[in-house]
Design an enzyme around this catalytic site. Sequence first.
Site, PDB file in Angstrom:
ATOM      1  N   GLY A   9       0.660  -1.213  -0.026  1.00 52.66           N
ATOM      2  CA  GLY A   9       0.008  -0.105  -0.096  1.00 52.66           C
ATOM      3  C   GLY A   9       0.737   1.245  -0.023  1.00 52.66           C
ATOM      4  N   GLY A  13       1.213   4.376   5.461  1.00 50.85           N
ATOM      5  CA  GLY A  13       0.004   3.865   5.453  1.00 50.85           C
ATOM      6  C   GLY A  13      -0.368   3.069   6.700  1.00 50.85           C
ATOM      7  N   ASP A  35      11.820  -2.602   1.671  1.00 54.61           N
ATOM      8  CA  ASP A  35      12.746  -1.542   1.681  1.00 54.61           C
ATOM      9  C   ASP A  35      14.173  -2.056   1.802  1.00 54.61           C
ATOM     10  OD1 ASP A  35      10.604   0.341   1.617  1.00 54.61           O
ATOM     11  OD2 ASP A  35      10.887   1.037   3.718  1.00 54.61           O
ATOM     12  N   ASP A  36      14.545  -3.285   2.255  1.00 52.10           N
ATOM     13  CA  ASP A  36      15.687  -3.835   2.209  1.00 52.10           C
ATOM     14  C   ASP A  36      16.386  -4.186   1.068  1.00 52.10           C
ATOM     15  OD1 ASP A  36      15.404  -3.633   5.041  1.00 52.10           O
ATOM     16  OD2 ASP A  36      14.858  -5.696   5.302  1.00 52.10           O
ATOM     17  N   ARG A 134       7.885  11.803   9.525  1.00 52.82           N
ATOM     18  CA  ARG A 134       9.029  10.859   9.533  1.00 52.82           C
ATOM     19  C   ARG A 134      10.261  11.475   9.180  1.00 52.82           C
ATOM     20  NH1 ARG A 134       6.813   5.543   7.630  1.00 52.82           N
ATOM     21  NH2 ARG A 134       8.965   4.986   7.703  1.00 52.82           N
TER      22      ARG A 134
END
Length: 195
Positions: A9, A13, A35-36, A134
């Site tokens: 998503g 989120g 993300d890795d 963030r």
Amino acid sequence: MKLIIGIGGVTNGGKTTLTNSLLKALPNCCVIHQDDFFKPQDQIAVGEDGFKQWDVLESLDMETMLSTVQAWVKDPHKFARAHGVSLQSGASDTHVLLLEGFLLYSYRPLVDLYSQRYFLTVPYEECKRRRRSRTYMVPDPPGLFDGHVWPMYQKYRREMEQDGVEVVYLDGMKSPEGLFHQVLEDIQNRLLNTS
């Protein structure tokens, strides 16, 4: 029994929060974070919009991610041990792999491997607010959200829907606890009905 659950998503989120809660609650559960698999920064192209193209499939090493998933499919026991996951003896024949990421359903070789696909959504303004709050290793330059991040989210979501990828949409505005219980119950029912 093996289940592969996608938690995909929109950026910010609630994917990681949901994934981490499920990881603690499900038996013999491992997680792979998309993300890795970002390529090194010097391999990320700059687009016509002037921004580094982090929010496109080409910024990710999806072949390596697929190989990692295939390693789990081949031997979930070995994969779990290699990733420091303690296996529960009472549930030794049940294994769950959570895949978490923002472009999970855009890479065709992965799409058919999922037992279930979830897709978190939040409205534009809330997404932008969360994104601003963030801190990223590579900070967002001014204008990135409106000029690149949100348009890429819309593009990939539209393509996913046009390709007929079936997902369960989740409202990322719901409480994290509410989302967790909804998805956990769904997964537990799936485990009961297929055992």
